[in-house]
Structure formats: C-alpha cells, structure tokens
Design a protein around this motif. Structure first.
Motif, PDB file in Angstrom:
ATOM      1  N   UNK A   9       0.819  -1.215   0.000  1.00 20.00           N
ATOM      2  CA  UNK A   9       0.000   0.000   0.000  1.00 20.00           C
ATOM      3  C   UNK A   9       0.850   1.263   0.000  1.00 20.00           C
ATOM      4  N   UNK A  10       2.068   1.218   0.592  1.00 18.05           N
ATOM      5  CA  UNK A  10       2.888   2.435   0.703  1.00 18.05           C
ATOM      6  C   UNK A  10       3.167   3.062  -0.667  1.00 18.05           C
ATOM      7  N   UNK A  11       3.635   2.313  -1.688  1.00 20.89           N
ATOM      8  CA  UNK A  11       3.833   2.962  -3.002  1.00 20.89           C
ATOM      9  C   UNK A  11       2.535   3.527  -3.592  1.00 20.89           C
ATOM     10  N   UNK A  12       1.435   2.788  -3.404  1.00 22.82           N
ATOM     11  CA  UNK A  12       0.160   3.282  -3.944  1.00 22.82           C
ATOM     12  C   UNK A  12      -0.239   4.582  -3.276  1.00 22.82           C
ATOM     13  N   UNK A  13      -0.074   4.675  -1.940  1.00 26.87           N
ATOM     14  CA  UNK A  13      -0.436   5.906  -1.232  1.00 26.87           C
ATOM     15  C   UNK A  13       0.452   7.071  -1.627  1.00 26.87           C
ATOM     16  N   UNK A  14       1.742   6.811  -1.816  1.00 27.53           N
ATOM     17  CA  UNK A  14       2.647   7.889  -2.231  1.00 27.53           C
ATOM     18  C   UNK A  14       2.295   8.383  -3.632  1.00 27.53           C
ATOM     19  N   UNK A  26       1.027   8.696   6.754  1.00 27.30           N
ATOM     20  CA  UNK A  26       2.061   9.332   7.575  1.00 27.30           C
ATOM     21  C   UNK A  26       3.424   9.291   6.874  1.00 27.30           C
ATOM     22  N   UNK A  27       3.750   8.134   6.290  1.00 26.90           N
ATOM     23  CA  UNK A  27       5.039   8.020   5.591  1.00 26.90           C
ATOM     24  C   UNK A  27       5.088   8.967   4.400  1.00 26.90           C
ATOM     25  N   UNK A  28       3.991   9.022   3.622  1.00 25.98           N
ATOM     26  CA  UNK A  28       3.957   9.917   2.465  1.00 25.98           C
ATOM     27  C   UNK A  28       4.071  11.375   2.892  1.00 25.98           C
ATOM     28  N   UNK A  29       3.401  11.739   4.023  1.00 24.23           N
ATOM     29  CA  UNK A  29       3.510  13.111   4.522  1.00 24.23           C
ATOM     30  C   UNK A  29       4.937  13.435   4.926  1.00 24.23           C
ATOM     31  N   UNK A  30       5.615  12.490   5.605  1.00 21.95           N
ATOM     32  CA  UNK A  30       7.009  12.724   5.992  1.00 21.95           C
ATOM     33  C   UNK A  30       7.913  12.862   4.765  1.00 21.95           C
ATOM     34  N   UNK A  31       7.711  11.970   3.783  1.00 19.47           N
ATOM     35  CA  UNK A  31       8.515  12.059   2.559  1.00 19.47           C
ATOM     36  C   UNK A  31       8.252  13.376   1.829  1.00 19.47           C
ATOM     37  N   UNK A  32       6.967  13.778   1.766  1.00 16.49           N
ATOM     38  CA  UNK A  32       6.645  15.034   1.103  1.00 16.49           C
ATOM     39  C   UNK A  32       7.268  16.223   1.809  1.00 16.49           C
ATOM     40  N   UNK A  33       7.221  16.222   3.153  1.00 14.92           N
ATOM     41  CA  UNK A  33       7.862  17.321   3.883  1.00 14.92           C
ATOM     42  C   UNK A  33       9.364  17.326   3.660  1.00 14.92           C
ATOM     43  N   UNK A  34       9.984  16.134   3.636  1.00 15.41           N
ATOM     44  CA  UNK A  34      11.427  16.073   3.383  1.00 15.41           C
ATOM     45  C   UNK A  34      11.767  16.608   1.990  1.00 15.41           C
ATOM     46  N   UNK A  35      10.985  16.194   0.986  1.00 17.58           N
ATOM     47  CA  UNK A  35      11.244  16.696  -0.370  1.00 17.58           C
ATOM     48  C   UNK A  35      10.995  18.191  -0.453  1.00 17.58           C
ATOM     49  N   UNK A  36       9.938  18.673   0.258  1.00 18.24           N
ATOM     50  CA  UNK A  36       9.686  20.116   0.250  1.00 18.24           C
ATOM     51  C   UNK A  36      10.819  20.891   0.893  1.00 18.24           C
TER      52      UNK A  36
END
Length: 359
Positions: free
Chosen positions: A33-38, A249-259
């Motif tokens: 699910x993690x790749x799909x959510x990202x 939560x993981x996607x939000x953390x990755x998005x914040x890191x990329x931002x």
C-alpha cells in the motif's frame, strides 16, 4: 449535569488463529500500500497545482469568452432588436386586428346574435306548444296500447318459462346430480388418495437424497470455511485501513522532506540572490536612473503643457482680434431695471421696494 460518556464496547476475545493471520497480512499489505499511497498523494498535489494554476484560469477565460461570444450578443439582440420589434408588431396587431375585430363583434355580431336569440326563443316556444298539445296525448295513447300488448305477452312468457324449467330440471339437473354424487365424487377421492401417496413418497425421497446431505455439507463444511474466510477478509480489510493510514504518515514525511530539500536547494538560494543582489541593484537603478529620468520626463511634460497653453492663448487672442477687425466690436447689453433691490440694499419695513408703495 454533564452527559455521561458512552463507554467503548468491550473487545471480543480473539484466538491464536486470528493473531497468527493478522501480523503477516498487515506486513504484506503495508508493503503493497505504501507505493500506492505515495503515488496517490503525488497525483493529488499535482491535480491541486494544475487546478490552481491552469484549469481555473483557463475556465474563467473560457467562461468570459463564452459570455462575450454567445451571451452578450444574444442579450443585445434581444434587448435592442427583438423587444422593440415585438412591441412594434404588437402595436400593429392591436391597431390592425384587435380593434377591427372588437368593432365587428360589438357593432355587427352582437346585434345579429340578439336577433338570432329572439328568433330561437320564438321557435322554442312553438315547439313547446306542439309537444304539450299534440305529441304528449298521442304518446300517452300509444303507451296505453303497448301496455296492454305487453301484459298478454308476459302471461304467455311465464307459462312457457314454467314448462321449460320443469323439463330442464327432470331431464338435465337430476341426472347430473346423480352422476356427480355416485360416480365423480368416489373417483375424485380415489385420485386424491393416489396423489397424496405419490407426494409423500417424493417428499421423503427428496429429503433423504438431497436435503439431508446438503444440510450436512452446509453445517459441517461451508459454515466453518465461511467463518475462516470471514476472519481472513476482516483482517485484510483492517490491515488495508491501518496500512493506508501508516502510508499516509510516511507519504507526509517524505513530502515534507522533499519540500524542505527543494526549499534549501532552490528557494532559499533564489531568495538570497533576490534579497542580497537584485534588491540593492534595483534600488541603485531606481535612484540613479529611473528617478532622474522620471523627473526629466515630468519637466519636459510641464514645459510642453505650458508651451501648448501659451500657444492656445495666442491663437484665441488672434481669433478674437480677427473677429473684431471683420465684424466690429460686439454690442453691449443694455441694463434692465430690476424690480428687486440691488445686493447691497436690503428690504425693511419702511422701504418702498414694491410697485404699490413706490413714490
């Protein structure tokens, strides 16, 4: 009093099979699910960016163009062409059709209708007299004759009916009742007994050969398998929900890191260049070039306006001199005695400023 909070429902005890299924299922589902959510979050961000920067402005531009090309021309056509044309046609229809028709109705058809009504009332009165004095007596006499004939025919019909009824009773009804009572009823009872026996035999054969095995398969095979599948499906559904939230939560953390990475790599250098380099250079250009150029442009504009004003005044004076030379001085208006006192004087009770009190 504060309302009592509802207590959470007690959780049902779970067996070792449920616990053994839950952990592997949640791990596998989380990995899937993690790749799909990202990807989903990336698509949502891209869609919002395109909506704010492309779709919404393009939609507004298309809406304005649609109004300019379709709505406003039709509104102008309706308001400035069709409405005045319709009012003109309505006025012509009223003058050419309605007024003549009303005049014909009032002055021609109404008197003619009154005359026809008077003639019709006279004809109706004559018909009423003929009906009351001629047709009514003739009809009563004819009815009396028919009543006599009908009484005779009724008596003859009653006799014929009685004879036919007696013959039908003894020749048809009585034999039919005997046949039904002594022949058809025993045969029907025998047929129902045979049918009941066949039905009982078919019922027990169907129950023994089909119903009892199907019930055993349902009770001892399908129900346990269904319960196991229900547990597995419930755990998979719960694992999907849990994995979707964790992936968010993981996607939000990755998005914040990329931002943050994009901000420190691109935004902050651009902001530093804008504040430290472009802003001072812009101030220098504004103070050293733009402001002197603006002052010079304003001075040139002011001098040009003054020159144009002087030229207009010279032209106006030359035109007045030419008019005076060709046509002479204009006549001055003669002063007219006014009935009101001048502005310096005011009315008082003792002053005579009206026509009745003047000396």
């Amino acid at each position: 009093m504060e309302p009592q909070k509802s207590l959470p429902e007690p959780r049902q005890p779970e067996g070792c099979l449920v616990t053994a299924i839950r952990i592997p299922v949640r791990i596998v589902v989380l990995v899937l699910v993690v790749p799909v959510r990202m990807v989903w979050d990336a698509l949502v961000v891209a869609w919002r960016f395109l909506t704010d920067t492309v779709f919404r402005p393009v939609g507004r531009a298309l809406l304005w163009a649609g109004r300019a090309l379709f709505v406003w021309p039709f509104v102008g056509l309706w308001r400035y062409v069709l409405v005045p044309l319709g009012r003109g046609l309505a006025w012509l229809g009223n003058v050419l059709v309605v007024v003549p028709v009303v005049w014909v109705y009032r002055c021609v058809l109404t008197p003619f209708g009154h005359a026809l009504a008077w003639v019709g009332r006279g004809i109706w009165a004559g018909l009423e007299w003929v009906y009351a004095r001629v047709l009514t007596p003739v009809g009563r006499a004819f009815a009396w004759v028919l009543r006599g004939i009908g009484v005779g025919l009724a008596a003859f019909g009653v006799g014929v009916y009685a004879a036919v009824a007696w013959l039908v009773r003894f020749l048809v009804v009585v034999p039919a009742l005997w046949v039904c009572q002594w022949v058809l009823t025993p045969m029907g009872h025998a047929f129902m007994w045979v049918v009941r026996g066949v039905w009982l035999a078919l019922y027990w054969i169907t129950r023994v050969l089909f119903l009892l095995p199907a019930l055993a398969v349902w009770r001892w095979v399908l129900v346990p398998v269904g319960r196991v599948l229900a547990v597995i499906g419930r755990e998979i559904w719960d694992a999907l929900g849990h994995a979707w939230r964790v992936a968010g939560r993981i996607s939000l953390a990755v998005g914040r890191f990329l931002g943050a990475l994009f901000r420190w790599i691109f935004v902050e250098p651009v902001r530093w260049v804008y504040r430290s380099v472009l802003t001072p250079v812009g101030h220098v250009v504004r103070d050293a070039v733009l402001r002197p150029c603006a002052e010079a442009a304003r001075s040139v504009g002011r001098a040009t306006r003054e020159a144009l004003a002087a030229a207009r005044e010279s032209v106006r004076q030359a035109r007045a001199d030419f008019r005076r030379m060709m046509f002479g001085e204009p006549r001055k208006r003669e002063a007219v005695a006014r009935r009101e006192p001048p502005g310096a004087e005011t009315r008082t009770l003792g002053s005579s400023t009206t026509a009745l009190t003047k000396d």
